[in-house]
Write a protein that holds these residues in place. Structure first.
Motif, PDB file in Angstrom:
ATOM      1  N   ARG A 100       0.778  -1.218   0.251  1.00 59.53           N
ATOM      2  CA  ARG A 100      -0.133  -0.031  -0.023  1.00 59.53           C
ATOM      3  C   ARG A 100       0.836   1.317   0.107  1.00 59.53           C
ATOM      4  O   ARG A 100       1.955   1.318   0.857  1.00 59.53           O
ATOM      5  N   LEU A 101       0.667   1.977  -1.005  1.00 57.19           N
ATOM      6  CA  LEU A 101       1.223   3.410  -1.075  1.00 57.19           C
ATOM      7  C   LEU A 101       0.155   4.753  -0.480  1.00 57.19           C
ATOM      8  O   LEU A 101      -0.964   4.471  -1.131  1.00 57.19           O
ATOM      9  N   ILE A 102       0.515   5.237   0.465  1.00 61.37           N
ATOM     10  CA  ILE A 102      -0.402   6.273   1.084  1.00 61.37           C
ATOM     11  C   ILE A 102       0.244   7.542   0.848  1.00 61.37           C
ATOM     12  O   ILE A 102       0.885   7.914   1.499  1.00 61.37           O
ATOM     13  N   SER A 103      -1.033   8.410   0.309  1.00 57.76           N
ATOM     14  CA  SER A 103      -0.436   9.920   0.315  1.00 57.76           C
ATOM     15  C   SER A 103      -1.622  10.510   1.072  1.00 57.76           C
ATOM     16  O   SER A 103      -2.608  10.498   0.820  1.00 57.76           O
ATOM     17  N   CYS A 104      -0.993  11.609   1.874  1.00 59.85           N
ATOM     18  CA  CYS A 104      -1.791  12.454   2.444  1.00 59.85           C
ATOM     19  C   CYS A 104      -1.606  14.115   2.072  1.00 59.85           C
ATOM     20  O   CYS A 104      -2.090  14.972   2.664  1.00 59.85           O
ATOM     21  N   ALA A 105      -1.235  14.118   0.788  1.00 58.90           N
ATOM     22  CA  ALA A 105      -1.082  15.225   0.309  1.00 58.90           C
ATOM     23  C   ALA A 105      -2.324  16.056   0.101  1.00 58.90           C
ATOM     24  O   ALA A 105      -3.308  15.198  -0.040  1.00 58.90           O
ATOM     25  N   ALA A 106      -2.531  17.267   0.152  1.00 59.36           N
ATOM     26  CA  ALA A 106      -3.738  18.222   0.169  1.00 59.36           C
ATOM     27  C   ALA A 106      -4.251  17.867  -1.204  1.00 59.36           C
ATOM     28  O   ALA A 106      -3.460  17.899  -2.189  1.00 59.36           O
ATOM     29  N   PRO A 107      -5.495  17.678  -1.377  1.00 60.48           N
ATOM     30  CA  PRO A 107      -6.622  18.029  -0.304  1.00 60.48           C
ATOM     31  C   PRO A 107      -7.101  16.817   0.317  1.00 60.48           C
ATOM     32  O   PRO A 107      -7.931  16.927   1.302  1.00 60.48           O
ATOM     33  N   GLY A 108      -6.625  15.655   0.241  1.00 62.56           N
ATOM     34  CA  GLY A 108      -6.833  14.493   1.020  1.00 62.56           C
ATOM     35  C   GLY A 108      -6.161  13.332   0.828  1.00 62.56           C
ATOM     36  O   GLY A 108      -5.226  13.018  -0.075  1.00 62.56           O
ATOM     37  N   ARG A 109      -6.463  12.141   1.471  1.00 60.83           N
ATOM     38  CA  ARG A 109      -5.892  10.955   1.694  1.00 60.83           C
ATOM     39  C   ARG A 109      -6.336  10.127   0.273  1.00 60.83           C
ATOM     40  O   ARG A 109      -7.291   9.869   0.286  1.00 60.83           O
ATOM     41  N   VAL A 110      -5.102   9.649  -0.377  1.00 54.55           N
ATOM     42  CA  VAL A 110      -5.601   8.509  -1.235  1.00 54.55           C
ATOM     43  C   VAL A 110      -4.377   7.440  -1.006  1.00 54.55           C
ATOM     44  O   VAL A 110      -3.296   7.477  -0.707  1.00 54.55           O
ATOM     45  N   VAL A 111      -4.922   6.127  -1.197  1.00 58.31           N
ATOM     46  CA  VAL A 111      -4.391   4.920  -1.002  1.00 58.31           C
ATOM     47  C   VAL A 111      -4.308   3.790  -2.054  1.00 58.31           C
ATOM     48  O   VAL A 111      -5.387   4.042  -2.642  1.00 58.31           O
ATOM     49  N   LEU A 112      -3.478   3.409  -2.598  1.00 55.22           N
ATOM     50  CA  LEU A 112      -3.418   2.409  -3.755  1.00 55.22           C
ATOM     51  C   LEU A 112      -2.683   1.086  -3.294  1.00 55.22           C
ATOM     52  O   LEU A 112      -1.784   1.181  -2.547  1.00 55.22           O
ATOM     53  N   ARG A 113      -2.752   0.273  -3.963  1.00 55.10           N
ATOM     54  CA  ARG A 113      -2.131  -1.134  -4.114  1.00 55.10           C
ATOM     55  C   ARG A 113      -1.120  -0.815  -5.246  1.00 55.10           C
ATOM     56  O   ARG A 113      -1.540  -0.648  -6.376  1.00 55.10           O
ATOM     57  N   ILE A 114       0.058  -1.207  -5.102  1.00 57.28           N
ATOM     58  CA  ILE A 114       1.224  -1.391  -6.251  1.00 57.28           C
ATOM     59  C   ILE A 114       0.992  -2.561  -7.071  1.00 57.28           C
ATOM     60  O   ILE A 114       0.943  -3.596  -6.290  1.00 57.28           O
ATOM     61  N   VAL A 115       0.914  -2.415  -8.516  1.00 55.09           N
ATOM     62  CA  VAL A 115       0.638  -3.603  -9.238  1.00 55.09           C
ATOM     63  C   VAL A 115       1.716  -3.834 -10.350  1.00 55.09           C
ATOM     64  O   VAL A 115       1.808  -4.738 -11.076  1.00 55.09           O
ATOM     65  N   GLU A 116       2.638  -2.778 -10.648  1.00 58.86           N
ATOM     66  CA  GLU A 116       3.781  -2.926 -11.407  1.00 58.86           C
ATOM     67  C   GLU A 116       4.856  -2.114 -10.985  1.00 58.86           C
ATOM     68  O   GLU A 116       4.601  -1.077 -10.514  1.00 58.86           O
ATOM     69  N   VAL A 117       6.012  -2.477 -11.262  1.00 58.82           N
ATOM     70  CA  VAL A 117       7.354  -1.843 -10.664  1.00 58.82           C
ATOM     71  C   VAL A 117       8.545  -2.417 -12.002  1.00 58.82           C
ATOM     72  O   VAL A 117       8.290  -3.038 -12.417  1.00 58.82           O
TER      73      VAL A 117
END
Length: 285
Positions: A100-117
């Motif tokens: 899980r990659l979690i960003s709390c940058a304004a204006p709100g929190r977004v969470v994603l699951r990494i699927v490709e690297v």
């Protein structure tokens, strides 16, 4: 052996899982417990995204589990989680799948699951890497500790996000190419109004940073710092690798290196090989 029993409880909007289906299991670093948002509990409907870290009495909780302290929904990663990023970059990169990659940058929190690297090696090792020749002000974060962010600007318009791996000075990093947004879809859609669907919100490295609000001011941040606006939560058992190919768009001596790893997920970006440069006089030149 994977932990089969599920022990969950709700405290201040957080759910503590310890079960096989949630990818929380024994690992080479010992037992790992993952703190998951309430809205990722199986069978629970997703809740509206909220700006910033989740508040409430549960956000201040502290519990000691198998020698690790859990605070504000983050498993302390020194040295357990960070140690999972130490090793050759091509072996470490697949460990990020499903994280899980979690960003709390304004204006709100977004969470994603990494699927490709994609994996990129260090100085003198990988001709496709920014660090191949030497350290520069642009790539300095690649030479730092594992678990920090390396963020760079490309084509004069896009940010790309990487996770630094390996020992300090090795200059290895993993480019996060695609993810699937699991929380904060409304915020991600506002940042990416042209996305055809939620599967498309973070399909591709430039779309991913746009959906998460990642820009150059987050270059070098510690992804395991519970106070960071950008955090990485590794799984005890990463998602399986479904694709291994050469890296997208890499030309020259590093073009054939098979260091692109992807899960079996519809948010994986399409693979595109680098186009060979045409010499003068050749068709299309």
């Amino acid at each position: 052996m994977p932990l089969r029993k599920c022990l969950h409880g709700v405290t201040g909007g957080l759910v503590l899982f310890m079960c096989h289906m949630c990818h929380v299991c024994d690992s080479d670093a010992g037992e790992i417990w993952e703190i998951m948002p309430f809205d990722e509990h199986p069978g629970r409907p997703a809740r509206d995204a909220r700006p910033g870290p989740r508040a409430g009495s549960g956000a201040q909780m502290s519990a000691r589990i198998t020698g690790m302290v859990v605070q504000t929904g983050v498993v302390s990663a020194d040295p357990v989680m960070r140690r999972r990023l130490i090793g050759s970059v091509d072996r470490v990169a697949p460990r990020l799948l499903g994280a899980r990659l979690i960003s709390c940058a304004a204006p709100g929190r977004v969470v994603l699951r990494i699927v490709e690297v994609e994996a990129y090696g260090g100085t003198g090792e990988d001709p496709g890497s920014h660090a191949f020749r030497r350290q520069t002000p642009r790539n300095a974060s690649m030479f730092g500790p594992a678990g920090h962010a390396y963020i760079y600007f490309t084509y004069g318009m896009h940010w790309c996000f990487n996770v630094v791996v390996g020992p300090v000075g090795s200059a290895s990093a993993v480019l996060v190419r695609a993810g699937y947004v699991v929380d904060g879809q409304e915020v991600a859609r506002a940042r990416r109004p042209s996305a055809a669907s939620d599967l498309d919100l973070a399909r591709g490295p430039a779309r991913l940073t746009k959906a998460l609000g990642i820009e150059g001011d987050l270059d070098g941040v510690d992804l395991f710092d519970p106070e960071s606006h950008l955090q990485l939560h590794l799984l005890g058992r990463p998602w399986a690798v479904a694709q291994v190919t050469a890296r997208t768009g890499v030309a020259g001596a590093g073009a054939a290196t098979p260091w692109r790893f992807a899960a079996d997920h519809p948010s994986v970006s399409p693979y595109r090989a680098a186009q060979p440069r045409r010499r003068e006089g050749q068709p299309g030149g």
